[in-house]
Design an enzyme around this catalytic site. Structure first.
Site, PDB file in Angstrom:
ATOM      1  N   LYS A 166      49.287  38.204  50.655  1.00 28.29           N
ATOM      2  CA  LYS A 166      49.715  38.953  49.471  1.00 28.29           C
ATOM      3  C   LYS A 166      51.241  39.071  49.428  1.00 28.29           C
ATOM      4  CE  LYS A 166      45.376  41.558  49.496  1.00 28.29           C
ATOM      5  NZ  LYS A 166      44.714  42.750  50.094  1.00 28.29           N
ATOM      6  N   GLY A 214      37.532  45.918  46.109  1.00 27.55           N
ATOM      7  CA  GLY A 214      36.289  46.447  45.579  1.00 27.55           C
ATOM      8  C   GLY A 214      36.030  45.897  44.195  1.00 27.55           C
TER       9      GLY A 214
END
Lengths: 430, 430
Positions: B207, B304
């Site tokens: 990331k 999620g």
């Protein structure tokens, strides 16, 4: 390389000059990012001779803001004059009607006339961008119109006025009283000579009205936005809140509750440990709740030359890239009149500070009145018992219907042993 | 009304199914926001019969991901298969080459091949959007490509892995040790059966490599990204850090220093009271420093179904609106090879924990070695003096060149009275 994106700027105060500085200092970077040059073609400001630290020799100067809209070939106009009426409004309408996009930092104009202006933009085929109008250093307009566009938004709230947050933080850190800290903030230039617009909540209300409209697709509506400022808060309130595990922040809050929308501006008790409680000084913070993201928060500087000019330039780059999002994220024809929720119907924990005569039976009287109004008390603090003079009784309630606590406070204000108007703040339960 | 925006989805795991749910449940809202319907035309997933809680009866099913790229008339493909190589890469390249835009959550693919893929996108005239790849609930790609595009970015850093933050927060709150909390996180499904990718920092590094590229206009480069995870941290470290006024967070950090770029992933001591210190559980946070905004921070759920699918849908709405920003904010031809800064050359305060034999003269030895390496100690804590066994000596240093403290630690590790490899964490000075 594409054609330059040609702009005019109305207003060369701090923000306007800041925009020119960024455009000149980062010309290469902005050209790379926008895919084309952003070219400042014309400006309108009072004094052509004033040194603003930027080179404006290549610009056309016009006498009145609306003259900018008349210049042929402009792609966008930056409005940083300010004011809900008058020159700013005339310019924005004239530009949009002609199909020239507008970038503005003018929250008052948009909160009062946003829905109409959205219509002007749509009819003219122009864009109306205003990232700088709310929390300049936080891209919250973009978050709501774009970044969280896959969410049904259920709430948006935050610290939207840096002056108030500076005052509250300083009160917290130094234990000093409101008037004293305000005076210092004015001397330092952090607060206006006439501070009412900030400290009574109007500035926060203007910004919140725009966030509510964006979040819920409803027309901005200052008439259904109850508002309370911070000028009644004392050093005692700050200290008691801290003792109870909270910090006091002036929040603008909009929430969807049972199909209705509640929006209001008031000082609230925020749990210490919530990231918002640590947002200090002149920083702003915005929390957004959505059905997919759960919740998120952004913190940044809300005002000042850099953050505000940064937001204006980001909007210009968006427009130069050919982006065009409707003013409130959807076409104005699809916006609804909101069903506003009566704030009295909401359930919250409350903080109450009473100033009472130090005599036997006072607590019994208070407790009885609270009980009679269905208010259940979680914590009661009574300090300074042996001072002889009036003493403070501080109460934290369990979740209570606002109308009930308000009725109880009205009753309490009427009894002999209560010597000052009660202070009542709600808890924001995160 | 405009033509529908036609998409295909490759991968119907948690995220893929989550995207379909949002598109179906919010169909009206999304149509209003995008100005056109987003129509799911085709899908590719292993098991056509599996119940995913969404209606896929109107979709074309294809056998292999690249078949999606071959379908005529698709506007965009969503890639949520995962993996840096193989099917995901083949699909993304095939789609981009054909001029079909791609939305992906695949940080590994982009960190390893992002620069090449940007070239594919440019040659095909397609967009490559990936908000979901970094901190799904935080629109940080949009912040860097758009919202802060008027800034020269000087730093970007944050908590980018929810599993690690959950483990560190639980260690902090319960005083339990790493292995114990990891085991529980695995049982609860918060950590993978093979947790190495998260806890050793790889996920954070992928990331960060993308954020570095976006912030500084350089090619993503995992080869110049030193990385340390959290598996060596003990309950003692957490407790000592707290005693010193800090919390330990695994941070990915990229900063511009004297024209060079430093990027690294490692656990750091963050000052309690900084909003990032209160970012708990599985939440992510990203701080951005820019020359106009000063600094800002955003907090949200990083992973999620909901937050990740929200980010994918936001990208789809952007594309349906006709937006198109280059992958790294500028054309790939304008991206530079970075000048990387050697991490050893940076100056920071450091936290050091030594496990030593409890015998006279140990502190004198430690102090002498520190002095000989130009390391100035601000705080020294020695606990458990009378236990008889090995004891911990904890040190907080003044600002020190990293190479110097590393040399001192190597020396210390070699002396008899030091019985374990030292732990060294840097302070992040906000």
């Amino acid at each position: 390389m594409n054609e330059p994106f040609k702009i005019g700027i109305a207003g060369l105060g701090t923000v306007g000059a800041g925009v020119v500085k960024i455009l000149q200092n980062h010309a290469d970077l902005i050209t790379k990012r926008a895919g084309r040059t952003i070219e400042l073609v014309a400006v309108c400001a009072r004094d052509q001779k004033k040194d603003r630290g930027v080179d404006l020799s290549q610009c056309e100067w016009v006498d009145t803001p609306t003259d900018l809209a008349a210049i042929d070939g402009l792609d966008a106009v930056v409005e940083v004059i300010g004011g809900a009426e008058g020159a700013a409004k005339d310019l924005v309408e004239a530009a949009l009607d002609k199909g020239v996009s507008v970038v503005t930092a003018n929250k008052a104009l948009l909160a009062c006339h946003g829905f109409d202006l959205a219509g002007h933009a749509e009819q003219g085929g122009a864009a109306l961008y205003y990232e700088a109008a709310v929390a300049g250093g936080i891209p919250v307009i973009k978050d709501l119109r774009e970044g969280f566009a896959g969410n049904g938004i259920t709430g948006v709230y935050g610290i939207l006025n840096g002056t108030c947050n500076y005052i509250l933080t300083t009160m917290q850190e130094t234990g000093r009283d409101f008037a004293d800290v305000l005076k210092e903030a004015q001397d330092l230039g952090y607060a206006e000579a006439d501070p009412a617009f900030d400290i009574e909540g109007n500035d926060t209300a203007h910004k919140l009205a725009l966030l509510t409209a964006l979040a819920f697709g409803v027309k901005p509506d200052l008439d259904h936005l109850p508002m309370k400022g911070i000028s009644h808060l004392t050093a005692e309130d700050i200290a008691y809140a801290e003792e109870l595990g909270y910090r006091i922040k002036l929040l603008g809050i909009a929430r969807q509750v049972d199909g209705k929308i509640l929006q209001m501006v008031e000082p609230c008790l925020v749990t210490a440990g919530h990231p918002m409680a640590d947002v200090s000084d002149a920083f702003n913070a915005v929390c957004i709740e959505g059905d997919a993201i759960d919740r998120g928060m952004a913190v940044g500087r809300g005002a000042g030359e850099g953050p505000t000019a940064s937001a204006v330039v980001a909007d210009l780059i968006d427009l130069a890239r050919g982006h065009h999002v409707p003013m409130f994220g959807i076409h104005s024809a699809q916006m609804k009149d909101a069903q506003w929720m009566d704030a009295d119907e909401m359930y919250r924990g409350f903080y109450v500070r009473l100033t009472v005569r130090d005599q036997p039976g006072v607590l019994a009287d208070i407790s009885a009145i609270m009980r009679d109004h269905n208010v259940s008390m979680e914590v009661v603090l009574q300090r300074g018992h042996d001072t002889g003079g009036p003493v403070a009784v501080t109460i934290k309630t369990h979740k209570t219907r606002r109308a009930d606590i308000m009725a109880a406070l009205e009753k309490l204000a009427g009894i002999d042993s209560v010597v000052e108007a009660p202070t009542c703040l709600r808890m924001e339960g995160f």
